[in-house]
Design a protein around this motif. Structure first.
Motif, mmCIF file in Angstrom:
data_model
loop_
_atom_site.group_PDB
_atom_site.id
_atom_site.type_symbol
_atom_site.label_atom_id
_atom_site.label_comp_id
_atom_site.label_asym_id
_atom_site.label_seq_id
_atom_site.Cartn_x
_atom_site.Cartn_y
_atom_site.Cartn_z
ATOM 1 N N ARG A 226 38.561 41.405 38.552
ATOM 2 C CA ARG A 226 39.795 41.926 38.009
ATOM 3 C C ARG A 226 41.059 41.243 38.051
ATOM 4 O O ARG A 226 41.231 40.713 39.235
ATOM 5 C CB ARG A 226 40.345 43.397 38.508
ATOM 6 C CG ARG A 226 39.329 44.525 37.945
ATOM 7 C CD ARG A 226 39.692 45.880 38.334
ATOM 8 N NE ARG A 226 38.690 46.922 38.082
ATOM 9 C CZ ARG A 226 38.684 48.421 38.271
ATOM 10 N NH1 ARG A 226 40.064 48.576 38.713
ATOM 11 N NH2 ARG A 226 37.965 49.162 37.786
ATOM 12 N N GLU A 279 45.931 44.464 33.681
ATOM 13 C CA GLU A 279 44.887 43.645 34.211
ATOM 14 C C GLU A 279 43.630 43.630 33.417
ATOM 15 O O GLU A 279 43.615 44.574 32.314
ATOM 16 C CB GLU A 279 44.494 44.276 35.607
ATOM 17 C CG GLU A 279 43.818 45.616 35.321
ATOM 18 C CD GLU A 279 43.234 45.944 36.908
ATOM 19 O OE1 GLU A 279 43.631 45.546 37.711
ATOM 20 O OE2 GLU A 279 42.363 47.105 36.707
ATOM 21 N N THR A 281 38.954 42.707 32.994
ATOM 22 C CA THR A 281 37.948 42.659 33.890
ATOM 23 C C THR A 281 37.071 41.658 33.092
ATOM 24 O O THR A 281 36.992 41.535 32.052
ATOM 25 C CB THR A 281 37.173 44.020 33.872
ATOM 26 O OG1 THR A 281 37.887 44.863 34.426
ATOM 27 C CG2 THR A 281 35.888 43.924 34.732
#
Length: 303
Positions: A226, A279, A281
């Motif tokens: 992440r 954020e 991934t």
């Protein structure tokens, strides 16, 4: 049945070999060669013979390797640089003659859909695929794409447009990327921001390796990483001020990506800022995986 798919990107040629049975597939091997095809495009949008020869040689080698491994079929597709090329037919003819493969040139929308299919399996999410010549943004759920757009900005394309000599240049390149993104989104009013985002492509795996402090070849450790907005901005500013000789000694940075890496990160900065993404991934899977899922109807997944 063992099959292979080769993808000609703007920065590299990549291959995925898999075993397919029924509606499921198992990944066996990957290969990659840095070819920088986009750099071979001139002002008239013609690919140089040198750039085409380098790409054809990489495809020929990979196709031969796949056939030696028992691949019954070898599929080939190309994305942004080939899509832009006025003489794409000449490249297709060379590939047919020297590698015995037929070239499929993907539209920007198809490229986006393949990236989404490759990187996802579950609930509603968004995918960002930063390539050498273009960046794709896709939103969907499961294997169904709700909206897909392809923007004319990639790490190599921006590298040619605006050089970055130090950290002070980062803001200007990020602003260029955000302008292109805004124009792309304006043409897709149905685009709805998802709750979560996945990133695929070399910019993301490089950032994951840098943040986690692992060597760029350790793909297993990058998948699922992440990246926060602070991680992304910090790496851009750090690398922008770093001399090329120093960048080349970083274990997390693939050598043939050292000159363009900051431009790819600027694209991600623009996406995260404009779409308010806290954020993202990282996925090690992308359009090669998506191509196999679609071509062989792997509704049971590719593992």
């Amino acid at each position: 049945m063992k099959v292979a798919v080769i993808g000609i990107g703007s920065n590299s040629v990549r291959m995925l070999v898999a075993e397919v049975a029924g509606d499921r597939g198992v990944r066996i091997r990957r290969d990659r060669a840095g070819t920088r095809l986009f750099a071979g495009l001139d002002a008239q949008r013609n690919l140089s013979r040198e750039a085409m020869d380098k790409t054809v040689e990489a495809v020929r080698r990979m196709a031969e390797d796949a056939r030696r491994e028992g691949a019954a079929e070898v599929r080939l597709f190309a994305t942004s640089a080939t899509r832009d090329a006025a003489n794409a037919g000449a490249l297709a003819a060379l590939l047919r003659a020297e590698a015995q493969v037929e070239l499929e040139i993907c539209s920007g929308e198809t490229e986006a859909e393949l990236s989404f299919l490759g990187a996802t399996d579950g609930g509603r999410t968004g995918v960002i695929d930063i390539g050498g010549g273009s960046t794709e943004l896709i939103v969907g759920q499961g294997l169904e794409v709700a909206c897909a757009l392809s923007c004319q900005m990639g790490a190599v394309r921006l590298f040619r447009m605006q050089p970055i000599g130090c950290a002070a240049d980062v803001a200007q390149v990020r602003a260029t990327a955000e302008r292109i993104l805004r124009e792309g989104l304006a043409a897709h009013p149905a685009f709805v921001r998802p709750n979560g985002w996945i990133g695929t492509g070399g910019t993301f795996t490089t950032l994951a390796a840098m943040v986690r402090g692992v060597h760029w070849t350790e793909r297993t450790y990058m998948h699922g990483t992440r990246l926060s907005r602070e991680d992304v901005t910090g790496q851009a500013l750090l690398l922008a001020d770093m001399p090329m000789e120093q960048r080349l000694n970083l274990p997390g940075l693939q050598p043939n990506r050292a000159d363009i890496v900051v431009h790819g990160i600027c694209i991600l900065m623009a996406c995260m800022e404009h779409l308010d993404i806290p954020e993202i991934t990282v996925s090690e899977y992308g359009n090669l995986d998506g191509y196999l899922k679609r071509a062989y109807r792997l509704t049971g997944g590719l593992h």
